[in-house]
Design an enzyme around this catalytic site. Structure first.
Site, PDB file in Angstrom:
ATOM      1  N   TYR A 101      66.346  72.041   7.650  1.00  0.00           N
ATOM      2  CA  TYR A 101      67.583  71.591   7.010  1.00  0.00           C
ATOM      3  C   TYR A 101      68.817  72.175   7.692  1.00  0.00           C
ATOM      4  O   TYR A 101      69.874  71.553   7.721  1.00  0.00           O
ATOM      5  CB  TYR A 101      67.608  72.010   5.533  1.00  0.00           C
ATOM      6  CG  TYR A 101      66.925  71.054   4.595  1.00  0.00           C
ATOM      7  CD1 TYR A 101      65.574  70.753   4.742  1.00  0.00           C
ATOM      8  CD2 TYR A 101      67.624  70.455   3.554  1.00  0.00           C
ATOM      9  CE1 TYR A 101      64.950  69.888   3.873  1.00  0.00           C
ATOM     10  CE2 TYR A 101      67.006  69.589   2.679  1.00  0.00           C
ATOM     11  CZ  TYR A 101      65.667  69.300   2.837  1.00  0.00           C
ATOM     12  OH  TYR A 101      65.066  68.446   1.975  1.00  0.00           O
ATOM     13  N   ASP A 112      58.634  67.156  -5.329  1.00  0.00           N
ATOM     14  CA  ASP A 112      58.823  65.810  -5.902  1.00  0.00           C
ATOM     15  C   ASP A 112      57.483  65.209  -6.303  1.00  0.00           C
ATOM     16  O   ASP A 112      57.356  64.570  -7.342  1.00  0.00           O
ATOM     17  CB  ASP A 112      59.489  64.868  -4.881  1.00  0.00           C
ATOM     18  CG  ASP A 112      60.975  64.706  -5.134  1.00  0.00           C
ATOM     19  OD1 ASP A 112      61.588  65.636  -5.690  1.00  0.00           O
ATOM     20  OD2 ASP A 112      61.526  63.645  -4.772  1.00  0.00           O
ATOM     21  N   LYS A 154      51.757  74.132   8.020  1.00  0.00           N
ATOM     22  CA  LYS A 154      51.187  73.244   9.034  1.00  0.00           C
ATOM     23  C   LYS A 154      50.899  74.134  10.242  1.00  0.00           C
ATOM     24  O   LYS A 154      51.397  73.908  11.347  1.00  0.00           O
ATOM     25  CB  LYS A 154      52.205  72.121   9.347  1.00  0.00           C
ATOM     26  CG  LYS A 154      51.655  70.975  10.158  1.00  0.00           C
ATOM     27  CD  LYS A 154      50.668  70.087   9.424  1.00  0.00           C
ATOM     28  CE  LYS A 154      50.012  69.123  10.380  1.00  0.00           C
ATOM     29  NZ  LYS A 154      48.898  68.366   9.766  1.00  0.00           N
ATOM     30  N   ASP A 160      60.413  70.476  -0.479  1.00  0.00           N
ATOM     31  CA  ASP A 160      61.158  69.310  -0.966  1.00  0.00           C
ATOM     32  C   ASP A 160      60.179  68.203  -1.341  1.00  0.00           C
ATOM     33  O   ASP A 160      60.240  67.620  -2.426  1.00  0.00           O
ATOM     34  CB  ASP A 160      62.118  68.838   0.135  1.00  0.00           C
ATOM     35  CG  ASP A 160      62.903  67.608  -0.285  1.00  0.00           C
ATOM     36  OD1 ASP A 160      63.368  67.580  -1.437  1.00  0.00           O
ATOM     37  OD2 ASP A 160      63.045  66.684   0.539  1.00  0.00           O
TER      38      ASP A 160
HETATM   39  C1  IPM Z   1      66.511  68.202  -3.577  1.00  0.00           C
HETATM   40  C2  IPM Z   1      67.163  67.030  -2.891  1.00  0.00           C
HETATM   41  C3  IPM Z   1      68.010  67.539  -1.729  1.00  0.00           C
HETATM   42  C4  IPM Z   1      67.071  68.254  -0.774  1.00  0.00           C
HETATM   43  C5  IPM Z   1      68.806  66.463  -0.986  1.00  0.00           C
HETATM   44  C6  IPM Z   1      69.601  65.597  -1.916  1.00  0.00           C
HETATM   45  C7  IPM Z   1      69.690  67.059   0.072  1.00  0.00           C
HETATM   46  O1  IPM Z   1      66.220  66.107  -2.476  1.00  0.00           O
HETATM   47  O2  IPM Z   1      67.228  69.034  -4.164  1.00  0.00           O
HETATM   48  O3  IPM Z   1      65.286  68.301  -3.556  1.00  0.00           O
HETATM   49  O4  IPM Z   1      66.469  67.613   0.095  1.00  0.00           O
HETATM   50  O5  IPM Z   1      66.951  69.462  -0.880  1.00  0.00           O
HETATM   51 MN    MN Z   2      64.174  66.620  -3.013  1.00  0.00          MN
END
Ligand code: IPM
Ligand code: MN
Length: 359
Positions: free
Chosen positions: A144, A254, A194, A250
Site C-alpha cells: 500500500y 473481507d 506467501k 485486506d
Molecule cells: C479497507 C478498505 C481500504 C483498504 C481501501 C478503501 C483503501 O478496503 O479498509 O479494507 O484497502 O484498506
Molecule cells: Mn478492504
C-alpha cells in the site's frame, strides 16, 4: 469526572444515521460508569469533497489531532466513483489518516453468532456453533505504501510499479499485538503469507517464528494466503487469530466478514502506539439503503465499545455495551439484514433504543 474527547467522522451513506444512534449509547454508558465525552464532529469522505473540496480536509485532521480517539462511520458512494482512484473518498480519506496517525494495527473480529448462522453463506452443518475469528492486519506498510509507486511512460505504453516492503520492526510490533490477542482467546495464531514466493513473506515467517518463543502458550501455524482464502470459505472454525500483512489482510478480512453473513454486526479498530485509535464498522456505506432508517447500527455501536476498551481502558463499560447488544439479539430484535421469519423486525433507531434500554 473523566472526560474523553472523540473526533466523530460520520462520513457518507449510512454513516450519519448509524452514528446518530451510537452517540447516545456512549453518553448513557458514560453516566453509568462515571465519565463523559466531548464529541467533535468533522466532515470526511464524499461529503468533505462536496463541502471542502477534499476527502480529508486539514481541519478534520486538526480535530482528530486534538482528540483522544476517532469514531469513524464510513465513506464513499456512487456519486464519487467517477473521480480518479486516488481522489475517491475511500482511498483519499482512509490511507492518509492511517499514515498520519500511525494506525498500524488493524483488528477485525469476524464473529458469526450461533443465533445468526442462517445468514452465513456456509452450510450451517459446518458451523453449528457459528465461529469467532480475529484478523490482525498490518495497516501502514507493505504494498500500500512501499516506494517506488508510480506509472511511467515507456516506448510501447506504460509501466506501473507497486512495491511490497517490510522491515523487521514493522513486523515485530504487529506480531506482538497478534500473540497477545491470541493469549486472551483460544491461543492459536496463523501467520498468513506467501513465503513460497515473496521475500517479504520469508522475513515475516522468520520474525514471527523468533517472537513465538516469548509466547509458549500460543500455538503458531503458517498458511499460504491462497490456501487460507480457500479454508476461510470451507471451514472458518479452524482459525482463532489470523495475522496478515496489509494487502492479504485486506482480502482475507473481507472474505471472513462475508462468510459471517452479518457484515452489519462487525466492528473494527485501527490502533497506533499508545492509546490512540480509529474505530469503524467493517461494512461500507451501503448506499442502496442509506437514508431509509433501516441500516443495522450494531457494527458502529460495537466499534464504540472497542474505543472504550482500547483507547480509554474502560473495559467494564465496553462489556456493558457488548452485553446489551447480545441481549437485544437474544430478545429476537433484528434489522432487515439479519432478519428471519418469526423475529421482530426493527429499524435503525428502534434497535438503538432497545440496546439503550438493555444497558
Ligand atoms: C479497507 C478498505 C481500504 C483498504 C481501501 C478503501 C483503501 O478496503 O479498509 O479494507 O484497502 O484498506
Ligand atoms: Mn478492504
Amino acid at each position: 469526572m473523566k472526560n474523553y474527547s472523540v473526533a466523530v467522522l460520520s462520513g457518507d451513506g449510512i454513516g450519519p444515521e448509524v452514528m446518530e444512534v451510537t452517540l447516545p449509547i456512549l453518553e448513557t454508558v458514560g453516566k453509568k460508569f462515571g465519565f463523559s465525552f466531548t464529541f467533535s464532529h468533522a466532515p470526511v469522505g464524499g461529503i468533505a469533497i462536496d463541502t471542502k473540496g477534499k476527502a480529508l480536509p486539514d481541519e478534520t485532521v486538526e480535530i482528530c489531532r486534538g482528540s483522544q480517539a476517532i469514531l469513524f462511520g464510513s465513506v464513499g458512494g456512487p456519486k464519487w466513483e467517477s473521480l480518479p482512484p486516488n481522489e475517491q473518498p475511500e482511498r483519499a480519506a482512509l490511507l492518509p489518516i492511517r499514515k498520519i496517525f500511525g494506525l498500524y494495527a488493524n483488528l477485525r473480529p469476524a464473529i458469526c453468532y450461533a443465533q445468526l448462522i442462517h445468514a452465513s453463506p456456509i452450510k450451517n452443518e459446518f458451523i453449528p456453533q457459528g465461529f469467532d475469528v480475529l484478523v490482525v492486519r498490518e495497516l501502514t506498510g507493505g504494498i500500500y505504501f512501499g516506494k517506488p509507486k508510480e506509472t511511467v511512460q515507456t516506448e510501447t505504453g506504460e509501466r506501473a510499479v507497486d512495491t511490497m516492503v517490510y522491515t523487521t520492526e514493522e513486523i515485530t510490533r504487529i506480531t506482538h499485538i497478534a500473540f497477545k490477542a491470541a493469549q486472551k482467546r483460544r491461543k492459536l495464531l496463523h501467520l498468513i503469507d506467501k513465503a513460497n514466493v515473496l521475500e517479504t513473506s520469508i522475513l515475516w515467517r522468520k520474525t514471527v517464528k523468533a517472537i513465538a518463543a516469548q509466547y509458549p502458550d500460543v500455538t503458531l501455524q503458517f498458511m499460504y494466503v491462497d490456501n487460507a482464502a480457500m479454508q476461510v470459505a470451507k471451514s472458518p472454525t479452524q482459525f482463532d487469530v489470523m495475522l496478515c500483512e496489509n494487502m492479504f489482510g485486506d482480502i482475507i478480512s473481507d472474505e471472513i466478514a462475508a462468510v459471517t453473513g452479518s457484515l452489519g454486526m462487525l466492528p473494527s479498530s485501527s490502533l497506533a502506539e499508545g492509546s490512540f485509535g480509529l474505530y469503524e464498522p467493517s461494512g461500507g456505506t451501503a448506499p442502496d439503503i442509506a437514508g431509509k432508517g433501516i441500516a443495522n447500527p450494531i457494527a458502529q455501536i460495537l466499534s464504540a465499545a472497542l474505543m472504550l476498551r482500547y483507547s480509554f481502558q474502560e473495559e467494564t463499560a465496553a462489556l456493558a455495551i457488548e452485553g446489551a447488544v447480545k441481549k437485544t439479539i437474544e430478545q429476537g430484535y433484528r434489522t432487515g439484514d439479519i432478519y428471519t421469519e418469526g423475529m421482530k423486525k426493527v429499524g435503525t433507531k428502534e434497535i438503538g433504543q432497545i440496546i439503550l434500554q438493555n444497558l
